[in-house]
Motif scaffolding. Structure first.
Motif, short mmCIF file in Angstrom:
data_model
loop_
_atom_site.label_atom_id
_atom_site.label_comp_id
_atom_site.label_asym_id
_atom_site.label_seq_id
_atom_site.Cartn_x
_atom_site.Cartn_y
_atom_site.Cartn_z
N HIS A 143 2.16 -2.77 1.62
CA HIS A 143 3.75 -2.15 1.76
C HIS A 143 4.61 -3.27 2.14
O HIS A 143 4.35 -4.31 2.92
CB HIS A 143 3.64 -0.91 2.60
N GLN A 176 8.31 -3.98 4.19
CA GLN A 176 9.22 -3.44 5.13
C GLN A 176 10.18 -4.38 5.51
O GLN A 176 10.00 -5.56 5.19
CB GLN A 176 8.24 -2.95 6.43
N GLU A 226 4.50 3.04 6.43
CA GLU A 226 4.13 3.95 5.48
C GLU A 226 2.72 4.52 5.47
O GLU A 226 2.53 5.92 5.23
CB GLU A 226 4.40 3.19 4.25
N ALA A 252 -1.35 -4.62 11.09
CA ALA A 252 -1.48 -4.87 9.51
C ALA A 252 -0.62 -6.35 9.51
O ALA A 252 0.42 -6.51 9.96
CB ALA A 252 -0.34 -4.05 8.65
N CYS A 256 -1.46 -4.32 3.90
CA CYS A 256 -1.95 -3.13 3.26
C CYS A 256 -1.05 -3.19 1.89
O CYS A 256 -1.24 -2.29 1.06
CB CYS A 256 -1.46 -1.97 3.99
N CYS A 259 2.26 -0.58 10.13
CA CYS A 259 2.96 -0.07 8.73
C CYS A 259 3.57 1.33 9.13
O CYS A 259 2.90 2.12 9.47
CB CYS A 259 1.76 -0.07 7.62
N LEU A 273 3.08 -6.53 3.90
CA LEU A 273 2.06 -6.61 4.79
C LEU A 273 0.85 -6.59 4.21
O LEU A 273 0.47 -6.30 3.03
CB LEU A 273 2.02 -5.13 5.69
#
Length: 178
Positions: free
Chosen positions: A79, A81, A103, A109, A77, A101, A75
């Motif tokens: 992170h 997934q 997290e 995102a 950001c 996201c 993503l």
């Protein structure tokens, strides 16, 4: 229908955000803010409106799990997934909502890198048709071996052949998606 799944970047490797990534994230943020403003301006729903929409949604059934593919995505950001998208989608970032996201909570995102992992579940195996016991041949059945003559197949024979062909089609579809 065979879908050729695409990939973009490697989600598990280091990734430098591009100008296009920043632009897409900025657009997604602007769209989300606009939607929030519009929803805030909308009049509240009556109980009747809410019930009608709920009834429409209750009638919707989600596709079975074997119609979804798992994707590993990076993503905006940073992170990583795993997400699910319908198997007809060649990319997880097209024609779908932006991702939240889990997290850091960034919402939306945008997806900046992705790769397909595989099907969420295997489709169920087609039930095997019971084999009909073979009946002794009669004179009328023996005429089928003569040139120009055909015998009539029974309903059980046709159903067994239909089931076998469906199982073969399903096996070929599964091997195509792998």
């Amino acid at each position: 229908m065979t879908v050729k799944y695409e990939s973009h970047g490697l989600p598990l490797d280091e990734y430098q955000l591009s100008r296009a990534d920043h632009r897409r994230q900025s657009e997604a943020d602007e769209i989300a803010a606009w939607v929030e403003r519009q929803v805030a301006k909308a009049p509240p729903w009556s109980e009747e409106q809410y019930q009608r929409v709920q009834a429409m949604l209750d009638g919707h059934t989600a596709p079975p799990p074997w119609e979804y593919m798992r994707w590993r995505v990076r993503l905006y950001c940073g992170h990583i997934q795993e997400i699910e998208r319908h198997c007809r989608d060649a990319r997880p970032d097209r024609d779908t909502q932006d991702t939240r996201c889990s997290e850091c909570g960034k919402d939306p995102a945008v997806i900046v890198a992705f790769e397909v992992i595989g099907a969420v579940a295997e489709p169920p195996k087609a039930p095997k048709a019971p084999k009909a016991p073979k009946a002794p041949k009669t004179n009328s059945q023996n005429t089928a071996s003569r040139p120009g003559r055909t015998s009539r197949r029974t309903k059980a024979d046709l159903e067994a052949e239909n089931s076998a062909l469906r199982a073969e089609i399903e096996r070929l579809r599964r091997s195509d998606t792998k």
